[in-house]
Write an enzyme that holds these catalytic residues in place. Sequence first.
Site, PDB file in Angstrom:
ATOM      1  N   SER A   1      11.255   1.461  -6.523  1.00 25.42           N
ATOM      2  CA  SER A   1      12.234   1.445  -5.456  1.00 25.42           C
ATOM      3  C   SER A   1      11.561   1.776  -4.132  1.00 25.42           C
ATOM      4  O   SER A   1      10.377   2.081  -4.089  1.00 25.42           O
ATOM      5  CB  SER A   1      13.346   2.444  -5.747  1.00 25.42           C
ATOM      6  OG  SER A   1      12.836   3.755  -5.646  1.00 25.42           O
ATOM      7  N   LYS A   2      12.365   1.752  -3.075  1.00 20.32           N
ATOM      8  CA  LYS A   2      11.795   1.917  -1.734  1.00 20.32           C
ATOM      9  C   LYS A   2      10.972   3.180  -1.604  1.00 20.32           C
ATOM     10  O   LYS A   2      10.007   3.234  -0.880  1.00 20.32           O
ATOM     11  CB  LYS A   2      12.887   1.934  -0.659  1.00 20.32           C
ATOM     12  CG  LYS A   2      13.953   0.897  -0.806  1.00 20.32           C
ATOM     13  CD  LYS A   2      15.179   1.450  -1.519  1.00 20.32           C
ATOM     14  CE  LYS A   2      15.472   0.627  -2.780  1.00 20.32           C
ATOM     15  NZ  LYS A   2      16.193   1.311  -3.834  1.00 20.32           N
ATOM     16  N   ARG A   3      11.410   4.208  -2.295  1.00 19.88           N
ATOM     17  CA  ARG A   3      10.689   5.468  -2.095  1.00 19.88           C
ATOM     18  C   ARG A   3       9.289   5.442  -2.687  1.00 19.88           C
ATOM     19  O   ARG A   3       8.503   6.365  -2.507  1.00 19.88           O
ATOM     20  CB  ARG A   3      11.492   6.647  -2.647  1.00 19.88           C
ATOM     21  CG  ARG A   3      11.641   6.647  -4.117  1.00 19.88           C
ATOM     22  CD  ARG A   3      12.668   7.669  -4.583  1.00 19.88           C
ATOM     23  NE  ARG A   3      12.907   7.499  -5.989  1.00 19.88           N
ATOM     24  CZ  ARG A   3      12.034   7.865  -6.925  1.00 19.88           C
ATOM     25  NH1 ARG A   3      10.905   8.442  -6.576  1.00 19.88           N
ATOM     26  NH2 ARG A   3      12.277   7.641  -8.198  1.00 19.88           N
TER      27      ARG A   3
ATOM     28  N   GLY B   1       7.288   3.321  -1.631  1.00 18.23           N
ATOM     29  CA  GLY B   1       6.527   2.609  -0.610  1.00 18.23           C
ATOM     30  C   GLY B   1       6.889   1.144  -0.623  1.00 18.23           C
ATOM     31  O   GLY B   1       8.047   0.799  -0.843  1.00 18.23           O
TER      32      GLY B   1
END
Length: 504
Positions: A265-267, A269
């Site tokens: 996911s986005k977290r 990167g």
Amino acid sequence: MTHSESLQARAEDSRGENVRVRFAPSPTGYLHVGGARTALFNWLFARTQRGRFILRIEDTDLERNRPELVEGILDGLRWLGLDWDEGPLYQSQRLAGYAAAAEKLLSIGAAYLCYCPPEKYAGGDSADEAVGAKSEIRRIVRCSCREGKPSTAEQSPAVRFRVPLGATTRFDDAVFGSREIQNDEIEDFVLLRSARPAIGGAALPTYQLGAVVDDMDMRITHVIRGADHISNTPKQLLLYRALGAVPPIFAHVPLILGPDRTRLSKRHGATSVSSYRDEGFLPEAFRNFLALLGWSSGDDTEMLRTSELIQRFSLSGVSRTNAVFDRAKLEWFNQQYLQKLPIDELLPAVQAELERAGLWRPEWATSQRDWFARSVDLLRPRTRLLPDFSHWARAFFTEDFDYDLAAREKFWKDERLPDLLARLTDELAALPDWTHDACDRALRQLAEKAAVKAALLINATRVALVGQPVAPPLFDTMLVLGKERVVARMRRALPVVSARSVAG
RNA sequence: GGCGAUAUGGUGUAAGGGUUAGCACGCGGCCCUCUCAAGGCCGAAAUCCGGGUUCGAAUCCCGGUAUCGCUACCA
């Protein structure tokens, strides 16, 4: 014939008929690496089987849907070289078909109208926790509407599927093998959302109905999709049967996880395909890396160009284990491709990078193309990402470059250098022939006369010519730069070297 | 909570009853060398745990554990 036997028969048949697969993203975000990998597998399978690869946009969630995101998804697919044969088709433009299918199911009693308010079943885990972890509120939906006894009829109804109880549904997944589930574990899922005034009364299908109706219409033979859909498959199988259709072969591919083994996911990167393009990865390297995430060719070969991937790809090589996205290995692939790609295929990518950095000159594509190709060829063994060409290799493309601080401190420290470099400059300027060996000889003879190591002069000269501690072999660099630029850059560097060695 | 799936070095994977458990990335060392890469060689590092079945299990079965997925009028 049992259901699973018919699937078997279908698998046999499919070899003789034209394979049709699809990639069906929903425009709720950019093209992420998981979606790209699913698209790649579908594309590879279509190309391997000489079938058709179809694109479908699943935009039936009006709340989350962002039409402007579609172009970005298409861009990502284009960048990866995944060309589609049909589409993109938009589900939002095919609403009549879903309504008709729902109507048919209603008329044969395979579905029913549900008047329960949507909030009754909404909420998911958060509602779960609110009521208490141990509660058993998460139950399979089986409301009284199923028996035609709605508790209220005040709102417009949704259409729910009437799951046939007391039976089991089974199928053979091309990756995960034989699957079986008790129908009683399957809820009466919604097919058509209740009409909402804001939408203008159009009944929107849920994923389950939309996917099945479209896959039937589009004569999809193999559904290759993420393993997160594996629990949806029995529902869809039930739908195919109720609609009197033969289901496609299902092949679920494992998910891609982040380094912490949670879903990417986005977290974690960068997760969008476009961010890798922007960072300077080559599409072919990215594709090669992605193909090996959850699939193996069977032998030890890893560097597989697109044509080889197409030759070797097979559903039987797909793994059942979730894979961790390893950035380091992706970079290794990119480095390999930067080094091994035929130079003509690499040049456009380097051009794009130089354009981005404002360093590009049009003549490098025309009258000076040979020079450009030679330079890129010289530089590429020590590049890992495209921006390396405009960063440390900057001095190969412009006079506007600085002397790297660390390079000055490391290689311009010796106090004999101002004198030696001045003499070397004169020697070079006097050379009748500008060749690798002539430059080499001039420098080494000077080093011998002055009783210093050639490396001292070589390293100092490198910094003078390109400003960096890292660069290709010096005499190759000199050749590519040409005599005039070399001499000029050395004269330009001399005062700086003097200042440096005096200060040091 | 329910249902399901998966489990080989840090990572991606090979080996589908019998191998010193192979390869690649990453990591360490050596060689090469004009810096840095590349390349070559060497090395450390794995079958989740426990029971079975079998002459023999990474491979088959059961249990446990862990992880992931689904459990929406999202897809």
